[in-house]
Structures are given as C-alpha cells and as structure tokens.
Design a protein around this motif. Structure first.
Motif, PDB file in Angstrom:
ATOM      1  N   MET A 188       3.671  18.467   8.456  1.00 20.06           N
ATOM      2  CA  MET A 188       2.845  19.339   8.001  1.00 20.06           C
ATOM      3  C   MET A 188       3.240  20.286   8.175  1.00 20.06           C
ATOM      4  O   MET A 188       4.042  21.391   8.370  1.00 20.06           O
ATOM      5  CB  MET A 188       2.278  19.328   9.880  1.00 20.06           C
ATOM      6  CG  MET A 188       1.920  18.254  10.929  1.00 20.06           C
ATOM      7  SD  MET A 188       1.244  18.008  11.838  1.00 20.06           S
ATOM      8  CE  MET A 188       2.644  17.941  13.739  1.00 20.06           C
ATOM      9  N   GLN A 198      -0.487  23.810  10.490  1.00 20.98           N
ATOM     10  CA  GLN A 198      -0.921  22.413  11.686  1.00 20.98           C
ATOM     11  C   GLN A 198      -0.488  22.631  12.353  1.00 20.98           C
ATOM     12  O   GLN A 198       0.307  22.286  13.737  1.00 20.98           O
ATOM     13  CB  GLN A 198      -0.960  21.490  10.536  1.00 20.98           C
ATOM     14  CG  GLN A 198      -1.721  21.658   9.405  1.00 20.98           C
ATOM     15  CD  GLN A 198      -1.378  20.682   8.474  1.00 20.98           C
ATOM     16  OE1 GLN A 198      -0.198  20.593   7.434  1.00 20.98           O
ATOM     17  NE2 GLN A 198      -2.537  20.128   7.624  1.00 20.98           N
ATOM     18  N   ARG A 220      -1.305  22.077  16.118  1.00 21.93           N
ATOM     19  CA  ARG A 220      -1.137  20.655  16.816  1.00 21.93           C
ATOM     20  C   ARG A 220      -0.057  21.279  18.636  1.00 21.93           C
ATOM     21  O   ARG A 220      -0.840  20.350  19.275  1.00 21.93           O
ATOM     22  CB  ARG A 220      -0.096  19.729  15.960  1.00 21.93           C
ATOM     23  CG  ARG A 220       0.045  18.323  17.167  1.00 21.93           C
ATOM     24  CD  ARG A 220       0.448  17.484  15.747  1.00 21.93           C
ATOM     25  NE  ARG A 220       0.772  16.141  16.531  1.00 21.93           N
ATOM     26  CZ  ARG A 220       1.662  15.251  15.728  1.00 21.93           C
ATOM     27  NH1 ARG A 220       1.618  15.529  14.603  1.00 21.93           N
ATOM     28  NH2 ARG A 220       2.218  13.991  16.901  1.00 21.93           N
TER      29      ARG A 220
END
Length: 89
Positions: free
Chosen positions: A65, A69, A73
């Motif tokens: 990631m 990202q 998350r």
C-alpha cells in the motif's frame, strides 16, 4: 509487551535495501510501483500492512500500500477502534 515480529523474516523484501520502499524525488511514483511489485509476491503482506497501521507508520510502502492507501486504511482502523471502545463502555 514486545510484539511478535517473526513475520518479518519471511517478507519478500527481507534483505533488500529499505530505501526501495521509501520514495523521494521526481521518480517517486515509479519507485512506489516497483516496491508494490515486490509486495505482490510477499507471503506476509497482510501482517506488514497491519504492522504499519497499528504502529502509525506514515512513510513508505507497507503491505503493498502507498502512503495514501495506508492513511485511508488507518482512518478506518482508528474509527472502528473508537467505536469498539465506546460499545464496550
């Protein structure tokens, strides 16, 4: 309590230069793409991503990631943790 970090020895990037996963400069996007290719083959990718999120790692490619990202998350993880804490009260 010391966390179990045994998963790190099984990472596809074990032994690689960590700078490959911490991008800078004009070629950052290309570096991220190359790092993500390594992560795509990694058997401990989920553990890596979880580690980065739980420890608040803000830089580099973790678990395949990008930094953006990971932030997204992490927000979901933090929101869920707050909701769980309130429900337990």
């Amino acid at each position: 309590m010391i966390p179990n970090l045994d998963w790190m020895q099984h990472a596809a990037c074990a032994g690689m230069d960590p700078r490959a996963f911490f991008t800078v400069g004009n070629h950052a996007r290309a570096q991220v793409n190359e790092a993500r290719k390594v992560c795509a083959t990694c058997p401990v990718r989920e553990q890596c991503a979880d580690w980065a999120i739980q420890t608040g790692e803000r830089h580099g490619v973790w678990g395949g990631m990008s930094q953006q990202q990971l932030r997204q998350r992490r927000r979901r993880f933090t929101s869920r943790a707050r909701t769980d804490t309130r429900a337990a009260s």
